[in-house]
Design an enzyme around this catalytic site. Structure first.
Site, PDB file in Angstrom:
ATOM      1  CE1 TYR A   1     -10.643  -8.301  13.856  1.00 57.18           C
ATOM      2  CE2 TYR A   1      -8.554  -7.603  14.811  1.00 57.18           C
ATOM      3  CZ  TYR A   1      -9.629  -8.473  14.781  1.00 57.18           C
ATOM      4  OH  TYR A   1      -9.687  -9.506  15.689  1.00 57.18           O
TER       5      TYR A   1
ATOM      6  CB  SER B   1      -7.951  -7.651  18.670  1.00 61.66           C
ATOM      7  OG  SER B   1      -6.641  -7.889  18.200  1.00 61.66           O
TER       8      SER B   1
HETATM    9  P1  NDP Z   1     -12.940 -17.871  13.563  1.00 57.11           P
HETATM   10  O1  NDP Z   1     -12.898 -17.266  12.217  1.00 57.11           O
HETATM   11  O2  NDP Z   1     -12.151 -19.117  13.837  1.00 57.11           O
HETATM   12  O3  NDP Z   1     -14.476 -18.173  13.985  1.00 57.11           O
HETATM   13  C1  NDP Z   1     -15.415 -17.154  13.823  1.00 57.11           C
HETATM   14  C2  NDP Z   1     -16.750 -17.566  14.397  1.00 57.11           C
HETATM   15  O4  NDP Z   1     -17.622 -16.432  14.314  1.00 57.11           O
HETATM   16  C3  NDP Z   1     -17.419 -18.695  13.638  1.00 57.11           C
HETATM   17  O5  NDP Z   1     -18.133 -19.488  14.548  1.00 57.11           O
HETATM   18  C4  NDP Z   1     -18.391 -17.949  12.706  1.00 57.11           C
HETATM   19  O6  NDP Z   1     -19.557 -18.703  12.372  1.00 57.11           O
HETATM   20  C5  NDP Z   1     -18.790 -16.787  13.595  1.00 57.11           C
HETATM   21  N1  NDP Z   1     -19.286 -15.633  12.866  1.00 57.11           N
HETATM   22  C6  NDP Z   1     -18.681 -14.900  11.902  1.00 57.11           C
HETATM   23  N2  NDP Z   1     -19.489 -13.919  11.457  1.00 57.11           N
HETATM   24  C7  NDP Z   1     -20.636 -14.018  12.182  1.00 57.11           C
HETATM   25  C8  NDP Z   1     -21.871 -13.320  12.179  1.00 57.11           C
HETATM   26  N3  NDP Z   1     -22.066 -12.280  11.347  1.00 57.11           N
HETATM   27  N4  NDP Z   1     -22.843 -13.712  13.042  1.00 57.11           N
HETATM   28  C9  NDP Z   1     -22.660 -14.779  13.865  1.00 57.11           C
HETATM   29  N5  NDP Z   1     -21.504 -15.482  13.903  1.00 57.11           N
HETATM   30  C10 NDP Z   1     -20.517 -15.110  13.072  1.00 57.11           C
HETATM   31  O7  NDP Z   1     -12.525 -16.702  14.584  1.00 57.11           O
HETATM   32  P2  NDP Z   1     -11.746 -16.750  15.990  1.00 57.11           P
HETATM   33  O8  NDP Z   1     -12.262 -17.859  16.816  1.00 57.11           O
HETATM   34  O9  NDP Z   1     -10.295 -16.652  15.747  1.00 57.11           O
HETATM   35  O10 NDP Z   1     -12.184 -15.330  16.612  1.00 57.11           O
HETATM   36  C11 NDP Z   1     -13.102 -15.187  17.683  1.00 57.11           C
HETATM   37  C12 NDP Z   1     -13.013 -13.767  18.209  1.00 57.11           C
HETATM   38  O11 NDP Z   1     -11.703 -13.501  18.709  1.00 57.11           O
HETATM   39  C13 NDP Z   1     -13.279 -12.679  17.144  1.00 57.11           C
HETATM   40  O12 NDP Z   1     -14.056 -11.645  17.705  1.00 57.11           O
HETATM   41  C14 NDP Z   1     -11.878 -12.195  16.793  1.00 57.11           C
HETATM   42  O13 NDP Z   1     -11.896 -10.862  16.312  1.00 57.11           O
HETATM   43  C15 NDP Z   1     -11.204 -12.309  18.148  1.00 57.11           C
HETATM   44  N6  NDP Z   1      -9.751 -12.388  18.063  1.00 57.11           N
HETATM   45  C16 NDP Z   1      -9.132 -13.453  17.467  1.00 57.11           C
HETATM   46  C17 NDP Z   1      -7.746 -13.499  17.411  1.00 57.11           C
HETATM   47  C18 NDP Z   1      -7.021 -14.625  16.734  1.00 57.11           C
HETATM   48  O14 NDP Z   1      -5.799 -14.530  16.568  1.00 57.11           O
HETATM   49  N7  NDP Z   1      -7.677 -15.720  16.342  1.00 57.11           N
HETATM   50  C19 NDP Z   1      -6.911 -12.432  17.983  1.00 57.11           C
HETATM   51  C20 NDP Z   1      -7.678 -11.362  18.600  1.00 57.11           C
HETATM   52  C21 NDP Z   1      -9.036 -11.347  18.639  1.00 57.11           C
HETATM   53  P3  NDP Z   1     -19.639 -19.659  11.043  1.00 57.11           P
HETATM   54  O15 NDP Z   1     -18.832 -20.911  11.391  1.00 57.11           O
HETATM   55  O16 NDP Z   1     -21.090 -19.959  10.890  1.00 57.11           O
HETATM   56  O17 NDP Z   1     -19.028 -18.903   9.927  1.00 57.11           O
END
Ligand code: NDP
Length: 244
Positions: free
Chosen positions: A152, A139
């Site tokens: 985080y 991030s």
């Molecule tokens: P979302 O919350 O929109 O989506 C999260 C996804 O991760 C979902 O598909 C969820 O599955 C899955 N997930 C959560 N926990 C688990 C687990 N234990 N095992 C498998 N899958 C899991 O997140 P984002 O798309 O925003 O984030 C994606 C990545 O980008 C993350 O690593 C986040 O930290 C990083 N990030 C995001 C930013 C932002 O502003 N959005 C900024 C910086 C980094 P399910 O649908 O089944 O719950």
């Protein structure tokens, strides 16, 4: 045979956009998800409808056993693994200061973001084909270090460190390991629990003065996964409109 990418957390948000982009790039894609089978099936359906190859596989990345099964099922159904996109991650919508962060919140962040990335990297290091790519998720908060994000950011800083070290440990295997570090991106993870005013303020932080869209991040992942990104190794690429 098509190259195969596992995208963790691909049922929603950034992961769903990455899966669809890599499918357009010609890869067969594994849509991993934690609990949201309906959303994962929608992503699979969209990829199949546009002529791509995709399957959905449930696995909690925090579980080493689940992650082993995720890789085994991928090889059983699609024959190989070439690309791992380690996108699954969580961020609590409440962001208390460190002094007020409870044990459960800290432990869950470490389990999913840090151990989860470790679990998938360990499998990938053993199972990726020659020429493989590992793309982790950090991030841009590792750069801004804003109050409220201590736990985080600790997990994401750990991911950046493992990225660099694993890239060196894979010497001779022709596998690159990089991380993408998004800035504020319009997904549930970022938007949930924030007021419209706070969202507007954070959106104005990058000089490009907007939130990232999942597709902006998918473009960066596509570059690192594709032929043009082949000389990039051991790096963290901040994709944030110039915020930090
Ligand atoms: P979302 O919350 O929109 O989506 C999260 C996804 O991760 C979902 O598909 C969820 O599955 C899955 N997930 C959560 N926990 C688990 C687990 N234990 N095992 C498998 N899958 C899991 O997140 P984002 O798309 O925003 O984030 C994606 C990545 O980008 C993350 O690593 C986040 O930290 C990083 N990030 C995001 C930013 C932002 O502003 N959005 C900024 C910086 C980094 P399910 O649908 O089944 O719950």
């Amino acid at each position: 045979m098509k190259q195969v990418a596992i995208v963790t957390g691909a049922s929603r948000g950034i992961g769903a956009a990455i899966a669809q982009r890599l499918a357009r790039d010609g890869l067969a894609v594994v849509i991993n998800y934690a609990g949201n089978a309906v959303e994962a099936d929608k992503v699979v359906g969209a990829i199949l409808a546009s002529g791509g190859t995709a399957i959905a596989v449930q696995a909690d990345v925090a579980s080493a056993t689940d992650v082993r099964k995720l890789f085994d099922q991928t090889v059983a159904q699609l024959g190989r693994v070439d690309v791992l996109v380690n996108n699954a991650g969580i961020m609590p919508s409440q962001l208390p200061h460190l002094s007020a962060t409870d044990d459960d919140t800290f432990d869950r962040l470490v389990a999913v973001n840090l151990k989860g990335s470790f679990n998938t990297m360990r499998e990938a290091a053993q199972k990726l084909e020659n020429g493989g790519r590992i793309i982790n998720f950090s991030s841009s908060l590792v750069g801004t270090l804003l109050p409220g994000y201590a736990a985080y950011v600790a997990t994401k800083a750990g991911v950046e460190a493992m990225t660099s070290i694993l890239s060196k440990e894979l010497r001779g295997k022709n596998i690159t390991v990089n991380a993408v570090a998004p800035g504020p991106t319009a997904t549930a993870l970022f938007l949930d629990g924030k007021t419209p005013e706070l969202i507007e303020r954070l959106a104005k932080m990058p000089p490009l003065e907007r939130l990232g869209q999942p597709e902006d991040i998918a473009n960066a992942v596509s570059f690192l996964a594709g032929a043009d990104g082949g000389w990039i190794n051991g790096q963290t690429l901040r994709a944030n409109g110039g915020m930090v």
